[in-house]
Enzyme design. Structure first.
Site, PDB file in Angstrom:
ATOM      1  CE  LYS A  22      -3.914   1.787   2.511  1.00 32.44           C
ATOM      2  NZ  LYS A  22      -4.911   1.810   3.596  1.00 32.44           N
ATOM      3  CB  SER A  36      -8.153   3.477   2.443  1.00 33.48           C
ATOM      4  OG  SER A  36      -7.603   3.015   3.738  1.00 33.48           O
ATOM      5  CB  SER A  52      -8.550   0.222   5.419  1.00 34.18           C
ATOM      6  OG  SER A  52      -9.452   1.419   5.757  1.00 34.18           O
TER       7      SER A  52
END
Length: 296
Positions: free
Chosen positions: A102, A177, A201
């Site tokens: 990420k 997210s 998330s």
């Protein structure tokens, strides 16, 4: 705190010599199968990396799960190939396992943008703690994943890559997210990904795209080198298509060396296991059936 696992049903193409033949259709995108290819001397780590990068370059323009690729990925693969050639051993449990990270987690030399264009030139000079721990076990970082800007908001889009699409249905959400971390694994661009989680998330993308996802308990130490949304609540954890890879990655991230061997590698009698089947999640989690593992 007791852990819970959840399951619900222009970068140039790199050129590597002696590109291997097409994978068997039953290839499961697992760390075990990747390492078997190396041990059987069918593929090198560079071959494996090229397979996954070619796949991402071909399909990600539709999925939009990736913000940037790692320009030193093949250099890392070469190091791993040389290590294996010299020692005959894997560097660690994650030897040549392709990982997508990420884009709020620092990798030295690669911008950490958190999905925001204004941060595209913010290049960290050291790795996050979780990256260092996976380095020691032989992981290869393929790319940085798309995410909701600064890990906040309900649209799950970024200035850097746009709205991430669900590989199973482009009209469906990737949820939360860490959307790119989930979509990239669902699309087969890597074996494992890392996401961060404040309030769903990791679990959201995993449940939306048929993955295993784990939100560990909060640990402030593990957030070193990670841009948080809420430092008192955030955590970092893995997503994977295979449960074994989820357990393996978590054991490396949190320095739990016996976890993988005790859970995955330990032999036990499956006939003693029981499976509880729940179909009514609204009226008190009614249990419709309990059966032996072998009959489930």
């Amino acid at each position: 705190m007791r852990p819970f696992f959840y399951l619900l049903f222009s970068w140039p193409i790199f050129v590597v010599n002696s590109y291997p033949t097409k994978l068997d259709k039953n290839f499961k995108f697992s760390s075990a199968e990747v390492q078997n290819l190396i041990k059987n001397k069918n593929w090198s780590c560079k071959d494996i990396l090229k397979y996954f990068i070619d796949r991402a370059v071909k399909y990600d323009p539709i999925i939009r799960s990736i913000i940037s690729y790692n320009p030193k990925a093949f250099e890392r693969a070469q190091q791993l190939d040389e290590f294996y050639a010299q020692t005959g051993k894997l560097m660690g449990e994650m030897h040549c396992v392709p990982v997508i990270i990420k884009d709020n987690i620092d990798i030295q030399g690669i911008p950490t943008t958190a999905g925001v264009k204004a941060m595209r030139n913010m290049v960290p000079n050291k790795n996050a703690l979780v990256i260092e721990r996976m380095n020691q076990k032989g992981a290869v970082y393929l790319a940085k994943a798309n995410m909701a800007q600064l890990a906040a908001g309900s649209i799950f889009s970024s200035e850097q890559a746009g709205l991430c699409n669900n590989p199973y249905n482009l009209n469906r959400t990737c949820s939360a997210s860490s959307s790119g971390s989930g979509a990239s694994i669902a699309a087969g661009f890597a074996v494992v990904s890392l996401g961060t989680d404040t309030g769903g998330s990791i679990i959201g993308p995993a449940s939306s795209m048929a993955l295993w996802g784990y939100r560990p308990p909060h640990n402030s130490e593990i957030l070193n080198g990670i841009l948080p949304l809420e430092s008192k609540a955030d955590t970092v954890g893995p997503m994977a298509r295979n449960l074994d890879d989820l357990v393996l990655t978590h054991s490396v991230l949190y320095n739990l060396p016996t976890l993988y061997s005790n859970i995955v590698q330990k032999n036990f009698e499956k006939s003693s296991l029981r499976v509880r089947i729940i179909t009514n999640f609204i009226n008190g989690f009614k249990v419709d059936k309990i059966c032996n593992y072998s009959n489930s």
